[in-house]
Design a protein around this motif. Structure first.
Motif, PDB file in Angstrom:
ATOM      1  N   LYS A 277      70.582  41.300  -5.497  1.00 52.13           N
ATOM      2  CA  LYS A 277      71.361  40.085  -5.255  1.00 52.13           C
ATOM      3  C   LYS A 277      70.709  38.968  -6.061  1.00 52.13           C
ATOM      4  O   LYS A 277      69.531  38.669  -5.877  1.00 52.13           O
ATOM      5  N   THR A 278      71.488  38.357  -6.957  1.00 53.64           N
ATOM      6  CA  THR A 278      70.947  37.302  -7.819  1.00 53.64           C
ATOM      7  C   THR A 278      70.885  35.978  -7.069  1.00 53.64           C
ATOM      8  O   THR A 278      71.405  35.854  -5.961  1.00 53.64           O
ATOM      9  N   ALA A 279      70.290  34.982  -7.683  1.00 52.72           N
ATOM     10  CA  ALA A 279      70.187  33.651  -7.076  1.00 52.72           C
ATOM     11  C   ALA A 279      71.566  33.039  -6.834  1.00 52.72           C
ATOM     12  O   ALA A 279      71.737  32.253  -5.913  1.00 52.72           O
ATOM     13  N   SER A 280      72.557  33.415  -7.658  1.00 49.77           N
ATOM     14  CA  SER A 280      73.913  32.874  -7.493  1.00 49.77           C
ATOM     15  C   SER A 280      74.712  33.644  -6.452  1.00 49.77           C
ATOM     16  O   SER A 280      75.837  33.276  -6.134  1.00 49.77           O
TER      17      SER A 280
ATOM     18  N   GLY B 176      60.379  40.334 -15.760  1.00 48.80           N
ATOM     19  CA  GLY B 176      60.676  40.611 -14.365  1.00 48.80           C
ATOM     20  C   GLY B 176      59.488  41.291 -13.722  1.00 48.80           C
ATOM     21  O   GLY B 176      58.823  42.120 -14.355  1.00 48.80           O
ATOM     22  N   THR B 177      59.211  40.913 -12.484  1.00 50.94           N
ATOM     23  CA  THR B 177      58.121  41.506 -11.729  1.00 50.94           C
ATOM     24  C   THR B 177      58.637  41.886 -10.350  1.00 50.94           C
ATOM     25  O   THR B 177      59.183  41.042  -9.634  1.00 50.94           O
ATOM     26  N   VAL B 178      58.495  43.154 -10.003  1.00 48.32           N
ATOM     27  CA  VAL B 178      58.946  43.645  -8.699  1.00 48.32           C
ATOM     28  C   VAL B 178      57.779  43.608  -7.726  1.00 48.32           C
ATOM     29  O   VAL B 178      56.687  44.080  -8.030  1.00 48.32           O
ATOM     30  N   ASN B 179      58.040  43.024  -6.549  1.00 47.00           N
ATOM     31  CA  ASN B 179      57.051  42.977  -5.475  1.00 47.00           C
ATOM     32  C   ASN B 179      57.789  43.305  -4.185  1.00 47.00           C
ATOM     33  O   ASN B 179      58.463  42.449  -3.626  1.00 47.00           O
TER      34      ASN B 179
ATOM     35  N   LEU C 111      62.457  40.676  -6.712  1.00 46.83           N
ATOM     36  CA  LEU C 111      62.332  40.759  -8.168  1.00 46.83           C
ATOM     37  C   LEU C 111      62.314  39.344  -8.707  1.00 46.83           C
ATOM     38  O   LEU C 111      63.288  38.608  -8.590  1.00 46.83           O
ATOM     39  N   LYS C 112      61.169  38.934  -9.251  1.00 42.95           N
ATOM     40  CA  LYS C 112      61.058  37.598  -9.830  1.00 42.95           C
ATOM     41  C   LYS C 112      61.437  37.694 -11.302  1.00 42.95           C
ATOM     42  O   LYS C 112      60.763  38.355 -12.084  1.00 42.95           O
TER      43      LYS C 112
ATOM     44  N   VAL D 191      57.562  28.205 -23.496  1.00 44.86           N
ATOM     45  CA  VAL D 191      57.088  26.937 -22.935  1.00 44.86           C
ATOM     46  C   VAL D 191      58.036  26.452 -21.846  1.00 44.86           C
ATOM     47  O   VAL D 191      57.611  26.107 -20.751  1.00 44.86           O
ATOM     48  N   LEU D 192      59.301  26.412 -22.139  1.00 42.30           N
ATOM     49  CA  LEU D 192      60.308  25.966 -21.179  1.00 42.30           C
ATOM     50  C   LEU D 192      60.866  27.179 -20.451  1.00 42.30           C
ATOM     51  O   LEU D 192      61.622  27.959 -21.031  1.00 42.30           O
ATOM     52  N   CYS D 193      60.475  27.333 -19.197  1.00 41.21           N
ATOM     53  CA  CYS D 193      60.849  28.533 -18.444  1.00 41.21           C
ATOM     54  C   CYS D 193      61.569  28.182 -17.150  1.00 41.21           C
ATOM     55  O   CYS D 193      61.330  27.130 -16.559  1.00 41.21           O
ATOM     56  N   LYS D 194      62.446  29.084 -16.730  1.00 40.53           N
ATOM     57  CA  LYS D 194      63.107  29.005 -15.422  1.00 40.53           C
ATOM     58  C   LYS D 194      62.910  30.341 -14.734  1.00 40.53           C
ATOM     59  O   LYS D 194      62.953  31.380 -15.378  1.00 40.53           O
ATOM     60  N   SER D 195      62.699  30.282 -13.429  1.00 41.28           N
ATOM     61  CA  SER D 195      62.502  31.501 -12.653  1.00 41.28           C
ATOM     62  C   SER D 195      63.521  31.584 -11.527  1.00 41.28           C
ATOM     63  O   SER D 195      63.988  30.556 -11.023  1.00 41.28           O
ATOM     64  N   GLN D 196      63.832  32.800 -11.153  1.00 37.64           N
ATOM     65  CA  GLN D 196      64.692  33.091 -10.006  1.00 37.64           C
ATOM     66  C   GLN D 196      64.090  34.293  -9.292  1.00 37.64           C
ATOM     67  O   GLN D 196      63.497  35.164  -9.934  1.00 37.64           O
ATOM     68  N   THR D 197      64.314  34.353  -8.009  1.00 35.45           N
ATOM     69  CA  THR D 197      63.908  35.543  -7.266  1.00 35.45           C
ATOM     70  C   THR D 197      65.161  36.231  -6.750  1.00 35.45           C
ATOM     71  O   THR D 197      65.994  35.599  -6.102  1.00 35.45           O
ATOM     72  N   TRP D 198      65.303  37.490  -7.086  1.00 39.29           N
ATOM     73  CA  TRP D 198      66.426  38.317  -6.632  1.00 39.29           C
ATOM     74  C   TRP D 198      65.937  39.210  -5.515  1.00 39.29           C
ATOM     75  O   TRP D 198      64.747  39.538  -5.428  1.00 39.29           O
ATOM     76  N   SER D 199      66.836  39.640  -4.639  1.00 44.18           N
ATOM     77  CA  SER D 199      66.452  40.528  -3.551  1.00 44.18           C
ATOM     78  C   SER D 199      67.192  41.849  -3.655  1.00 44.18           C
ATOM     79  O   SER D 199      68.350  41.904  -4.059  1.00 44.18           O
ATOM     80  N   ARG D 200      66.479  42.912  -3.301  1.00 42.95           N
ATOM     81  CA  ARG D 200      67.055  44.260  -3.376  1.00 42.95           C
ATOM     82  C   ARG D 200      68.155  44.428  -2.339  1.00 42.95           C
ATOM     83  O   ARG D 200      68.032  44.001  -1.213  1.00 42.95           O
ATOM     84  N   LEU D 201      69.233  45.051  -2.782  1.00 47.86           N
ATOM     85  CA  LEU D 201      70.337  45.368  -1.862  1.00 47.86           C
ATOM     86  C   LEU D 201      70.210  46.780  -1.357  1.00 47.86           C
ATOM     87  O   LEU D 201      69.597  47.611  -1.930  1.00 47.86           O
TER      88      LEU D 201
END
Length: 113
Positions: free
Chosen positions: A30-33, A87-90, A94-95, A103-113
């Motif tokens: 599931k994405t941030a959106s 991407g890093t799975v923990n 999933l980050k 230099v200019l970065c954006k992050s989102q955290t997704w969750s496993r379905l």
């Protein structure tokens, strides 16, 4: 009959040992959106394809790596711009990170379905 069972057991053990566990990034997320993204093996990488939402069917990423740490390219489906990504799975998270010039970065955290 016992010999047949022993041969069958040996084959089963050999086959089970040769099967490699799936990478932790593979699956539906599931994405941030709120859309669903599927990450699946494709060639020597992992392709990210949106399955639901406004951009369903659009491929938005291509990552390589193993054991929970991946890098490659991420595409913003709205602007169609592609960024250096990772991407890093923990566990069930999933980050995802996309950067311009590292230099200019954006992050989102997704969750496993």
């Amino acid at each position: 009959m016992i010999r047949t069972l022993l041969v069958a057991a040996a084959i089963a053990c050999t086959t089970a040992g040769s099967v490699r566990a799936a990478e932790p990034i593979v699956g539906n997320w599931k994405t941030a959106s709120g859309a669903t993204a599927e990450i699946a093996p494709c060639g020597g990488a992992y392709c990210i394809t949106l399955k639901t939402g406004k951009y369903a069917g659009k491929r938005i990423g291509n990552l390589t790596g193993a054991d929970g740490i991946y890098s490659g390219e991420i595409t913003d489906p709205e602007s169609d711009k592609t960024y250096s990504g990772s991407g890093t799975v923990n566990g069930k998270a999933l980050k995802m990170k996309g950067c311009v010039l590292k230099v200019l970065c954006k992050s989102q955290t997704w969750s496993r379905l």
